[in-house]
Scaffold this active site. Structure first.
Site, PDB file in Angstrom:
ATOM      1  N   HIS A 313       0.855  -1.194   0.000  1.00 36.89           N
ATOM      2  CA  HIS A 313       0.000   0.000   0.000  1.00 36.89           C
ATOM      3  C   HIS A 313       0.880   1.230   0.000  1.00 36.89           C
ATOM      4  O   HIS A 313       1.948   1.222   0.621  1.00 36.89           O
ATOM      5  CB  HIS A 313      -0.912   0.001   1.242  1.00 36.89           C
ATOM      6  CG  HIS A 313      -2.081   0.906   1.090  1.00 36.89           C
ATOM      7  ND1 HIS A 313      -2.005   2.242   1.391  1.00 36.89           N
ATOM      8  CD2 HIS A 313      -3.339   0.669   0.643  1.00 36.89           C
ATOM      9  CE1 HIS A 313      -3.182   2.795   1.141  1.00 36.89           C
ATOM     10  NE2 HIS A 313      -4.004   1.866   0.675  1.00 36.89           N
ATOM     11  N   ASP A 371      -7.808  -5.459   0.070  1.00 34.84           N
ATOM     12  CA  ASP A 371      -8.309  -6.277  -1.043  1.00 34.84           C
ATOM     13  C   ASP A 371      -7.944  -7.741  -0.948  1.00 34.84           C
ATOM     14  O   ASP A 371      -8.412  -8.550  -1.739  1.00 34.84           O
ATOM     15  CB  ASP A 371      -7.773  -5.721  -2.366  1.00 34.84           C
ATOM     16  CG  ASP A 371      -8.377  -4.366  -2.645  1.00 34.84           C
ATOM     17  OD1 ASP A 371      -9.592  -4.223  -2.465  1.00 34.84           O
ATOM     18  OD2 ASP A 371      -7.641  -3.455  -3.031  1.00 34.84           O
TER      19      ASP A 371
HETATM   20  N1  CMC Z   1       4.026  -7.442  -4.773  1.00 29.12           N
HETATM   21  C1  CMC Z   1       5.356  -7.467  -4.967  1.00 29.12           C
HETATM   22  N2  CMC Z   1       6.163  -6.393  -4.872  1.00 29.12           N
HETATM   23  C2  CMC Z   1       5.568  -5.227  -4.574  1.00 29.12           C
HETATM   24  C3  CMC Z   1       4.187  -5.140  -4.344  1.00 29.12           C
HETATM   25  C4  CMC Z   1       3.410  -6.304  -4.451  1.00 29.12           C
HETATM   26  N3  CMC Z   1       2.111  -6.277  -4.257  1.00 29.12           N
HETATM   27  N4  CMC Z   1       3.876  -3.846  -4.051  1.00 29.12           N
HETATM   28  C5  CMC Z   1       5.022  -3.162  -4.111  1.00 29.12           C
HETATM   29  N5  CMC Z   1       6.045  -3.994  -4.407  1.00 29.12           N
HETATM   30  C6  CMC Z   1       7.460  -3.646  -4.504  1.00 29.12           C
HETATM   31  C7  CMC Z   1       7.768  -2.946  -5.807  1.00 29.12           C
HETATM   32  O1  CMC Z   1       8.188  -3.835  -6.806  1.00 29.12           O
HETATM   33  C8  CMC Z   1       8.866  -1.994  -5.393  1.00 29.12           C
HETATM   34  O2  CMC Z   1      10.060  -2.705  -5.333  1.00 29.12           O
HETATM   35  P1  CMC Z   1      11.467  -1.988  -5.701  1.00 29.12           P
HETATM   36  O3  CMC Z   1      11.651  -0.905  -4.688  1.00 29.12           O
HETATM   37  O4  CMC Z   1      12.466  -3.094  -5.592  1.00 29.12           O
HETATM   38  O5  CMC Z   1      11.325  -1.461  -7.088  1.00 29.12           O
HETATM   39  C9  CMC Z   1       8.493  -1.595  -3.962  1.00 29.12           C
HETATM   40  O6  CMC Z   1       7.714  -2.689  -3.464  1.00 29.12           O
HETATM   41  C10 CMC Z   1       7.677  -0.312  -3.876  1.00 29.12           C
HETATM   42  O7  CMC Z   1       6.588  -0.413  -4.799  1.00 29.12           O
HETATM   43  P2  CMC Z   1       5.860   0.838  -5.437  1.00 29.12           P
HETATM   44  O8  CMC Z   1       5.106   0.384  -6.638  1.00 29.12           O
HETATM   45  O9  CMC Z   1       6.852   1.954  -5.622  1.00 29.12           O
HETATM   46  O10 CMC Z   1       4.881   1.245  -4.269  1.00 29.12           O
HETATM   47  P3  CMC Z   1       3.622   2.158  -4.414  1.00 29.12           P
HETATM   48  O11 CMC Z   1       3.419   2.796  -3.110  1.00 29.12           O
HETATM   49  O12 CMC Z   1       3.731   3.031  -5.603  1.00 29.12           O
HETATM   50  O13 CMC Z   1       2.462   1.092  -4.731  1.00 29.12           O
HETATM   51  C11 CMC Z   1       0.580  -0.284  -4.635  1.00 29.12           C
HETATM   52  C12 CMC Z   1       1.419   0.789  -3.921  1.00 29.12           C
HETATM   53  C13 CMC Z   1      -0.669  -0.560  -3.813  1.00 29.12           C
HETATM   54  C14 CMC Z   1       0.149   0.230  -6.024  1.00 29.12           C
HETATM   55  C15 CMC Z   1       1.448  -1.564  -4.774  1.00 29.12           C
HETATM   56  O14 CMC Z   1       1.820  -2.041  -3.506  1.00 29.12           O
HETATM   57  C16 CMC Z   1       0.742  -2.645  -5.578  1.00 29.12           C
HETATM   58  O15 CMC Z   1       0.818  -2.639  -6.812  1.00 29.12           O
HETATM   59  N6  CMC Z   1       0.035  -3.602  -4.881  1.00 29.12           N
HETATM   60  C17 CMC Z   1      -0.721  -4.611  -5.560  1.00 29.12           C
HETATM   61  C18 CMC Z   1      -2.045  -4.021  -5.983  1.00 29.12           C
HETATM   62  C19 CMC Z   1      -2.970  -3.839  -4.813  1.00 29.12           C
HETATM   63  O16 CMC Z   1      -3.149  -4.723  -3.987  1.00 29.12           O
HETATM   64  N7  CMC Z   1      -3.612  -2.667  -4.774  1.00 29.12           N
HETATM   65  C20 CMC Z   1      -4.604  -2.346  -3.760  1.00 29.12           C
HETATM   66  C21 CMC Z   1      -4.211  -1.194  -2.905  1.00 29.12           C
HETATM   67  S1  CMC Z   1      -5.274  -1.040  -1.484  1.00 29.12           S
HETATM   68  C22 CMC Z   1      -6.796  -0.549  -2.113  1.00 29.12           C
HETATM   69  C23 CMC Z   1      -6.840   0.807  -2.622  1.00 29.12           C
HETATM   70  O17 CMC Z   1      -6.320   1.745  -1.996  1.00 29.12           O
HETATM   71  O18 CMC Z   1      -7.467   0.994  -3.674  1.00 29.12           O
END
Ligand code: CMC
Length: 437
Positions: A313, A371
């Site tokens: 998240h 989720d």
């Molecule tokens: N699985 C594997 N690796 C992950 C995941 C995941 N679910 N989420 C983040 N990472 C890794 C990512 O690869 C990155 O690694 P590195 O630093 O080595 O490049 C690091 O963690 C940071 O990721 P980010 O994409 O920069 O983080 P963010 O804050 O931009 O993304 C997120 C947040 C929710 C989009 C992401 O965690 C994600 O894609 N999760 C899966 C989708 C999901 O479950 N979304 C629902 C969010 S909660 C409901 C809502 O608010 O709508």
């Protein structure tokens, strides 16, 4: 800050660039990080700040929802989400989000009556549904039909009139379940079921989704309670992508129906509201507990491009408090249906167990989010996965509305207009088509 602001001065920060120094005021809220006020920075220095994805930017002042992502805290108007989930219900929480206080009995009864009096939709709206293909994604239908509401309710589109804003707010909260249930019924070729105002908000919604004219439909109270808690947990989440979209759309003076349609469009994405559908699909793809280690290995491989859906998240760097409460409801629903052995639940529990012990997830602070378990629960309730985001939209409508109203009433509100760091071509001469390579 203007006198109406509740922010308290908290000193100043200094930015030095080249041989110049800029003093920037710092403000504190009631809790959470302080903010550096950069509103005058461009005027004083000619520089913008750069923050793609708004990871360090507070876009507004708000009194509604507070999150402490490190501690896993979520509060609506100061009330802990755990207390609300245990002692309140979705409709009462709607009142709280919209009005800032929990209602007393007469206030609640009036609120309930007003919402139930607006549950029906204009009959002509049915022609909109008939214009969609039966296999249209229900979120596509939601975007279209909710956007179309502004063409039906002209008497509540003047955003400068508080009475019109209020009636639009009631209409959206009341009609969203009706429209969502119609989108579902349309997709499965069953007749629309009209709302029944003797039922509670969630009971009525379940009936509109699952009743058929040929039979009596009895709402199972355990299932209704579970869905009500899920709605409550999704009701607001401060300045997330869809809420910011609603605010940005609203900042131009667009009417509330158009703004909420914009929020629905944003919510649809798999990184936001679409994640519960993606999480359930992932659990189905994994298939069984013994395949979990192999899947986790793939997730950790950067080249695979696979993420663990329902994990991670932007704000929570701890267990999402909503995930714990949804897991509880998952158990309640599966027990009520005699499906505690559901393989998807076993796979999810194993995935969570392994991920929470794995250095990759620990170092990146990736925990289950809201989720992760909601898909299993909603599926057990009888919803197909393409309806999950629709249910999220039903629940989040009140948050969007509360945030939109707060923005419209905010004297600091101006049209949202971010700037950019331009890296494209600079001025160049136009080349006629026959002279181009
Ligand atoms: N699985 C594997 N690796 C992950 C995941 C995941 N679910 N989420 C983040 N990472 C890794 C990512 O690869 C990155 O690694 P590195 O630093 O080595 O490049 C690091 O963690 C940071 O990721 P980010 O994409 O920069 O983080 P963010 O804050 O931009 O993304 C997120 C947040 C929710 C989009 C992401 O965690 C994600 O894609 N999760 C899966 C989708 C999901 O479950 N979304 C629902 C969010 S909660 C409901 C809502 O608010 O709508």
């Amino acid at each position: 800050m203007p006198t109406e602001s509740k922010a308290k001065p908290a000193g100043s920060a200094t930015l030095t660039y080249g041989n110049k120094t800029y003093d920037l005021p710092v403000y504190g809220g009631s809790q959470g990080p302080n903010v550096v006020d950069i509103r005058k920075l461009y005027g004083d220095s000619g520089m913008f700040t750069y923050d793609p994805g708004f990871t360090s930017t507070a876009s507004c002042e708000s009194d509604i929802t507070y999150i402490d992502g490190d501690e896993g805290v979520l509060q609506y108007r100061g009330y802990a989400i755990e207390d609300l989930a245990q002692h309140s219900n979705f409709l009462e929480t709607c009142y709280l989000l919209m009005n800032g206080e929990l209602p007393n009995k007469p206030q609640m009864s009036k609120f309930h009556d007003t919402v139930t009096n607006h549950t029906m939709v204009h009959e002509q709206l049915i022609s909109f549904f008939n214009g969609f293909r039966r296999d249209a994604h229900p979120m596509a239908i939601m975007c279209g039909v909710v956007g179309a509401l502004s063409a039906f309710y002209h008497d509540s589109t003047n955003i400068n009139d508080p009475a019109q804003r209020q009636i639009a707010s009631f209409r959206l909260i009341a009609k969203m379940p009706t429209i969502a249930a119609m989108a579902y019924k349309y997709s499965i070729g069953q007749p629309f079921v009209y709302p029944r105002n003797d039922l509670g908000y969630t009971e009525n919604f379940l009936r509109m989704c699952f009743a058929v004219p040929a039979e009596e439909y009895k709402v199972n109270p355990v299932l209704a309670k579970a869905l009500d808690v899920i709605f409550l947990l999704h009701a607001d989440h401060e300045q997330n992508a869809s809420t910011s979209t609603v605010r940005l759309a609203g900042s131009s003076g667009a009417n509330p129906f158009a703004c909420i349609a914009a929020g629905i469009a944003c919510l649809w994405g798999p990184a936001h509201g679409g994640a519960n559908e993606a999480a359930l699909n992932m659990l189905r793809e994994i298939g069984s507990v013994d395949k979990v280690p192999e899947y986790v290995k793939k997730v950790k491989d950067k080249n695979s491009g696979i993420r663990l859906m329902g994990f991670g998240h932007r704000v929570y760097k701890n267990y999402d408090p909503r995930a714990k409460m949804i897991r509880e409801q998952t158990y309640n629903v599966l027990d009520a249906l005699g499906k505690r052995d559901e393989p998807l639940l076993k796979t999810a529990l194993e995935l969570e167990r392994i991920a929470l012990q794995d250095d990759y997830f620990i170092e990146k602070k990736l925990y289950p989010n809201v989720d992760f378990y909601s898909g299993i629960t909603l599926s057990a309730l009888g919803f197909p996965s393409d309806m999950f985001t629709v249910l999220f939209a039903v629940a989040r409508t009140v948050g969007w509305i509360a945030q939109w109203n707060e923005m419209v009433e905010d004297p600091q509100q101006r049209i949202g207009r971010p700037r950019q760091l331009f890296t494209g071509e600079t001025s160049r001469p136009f080349v006629q088509i026959d002279k181009r390579k």
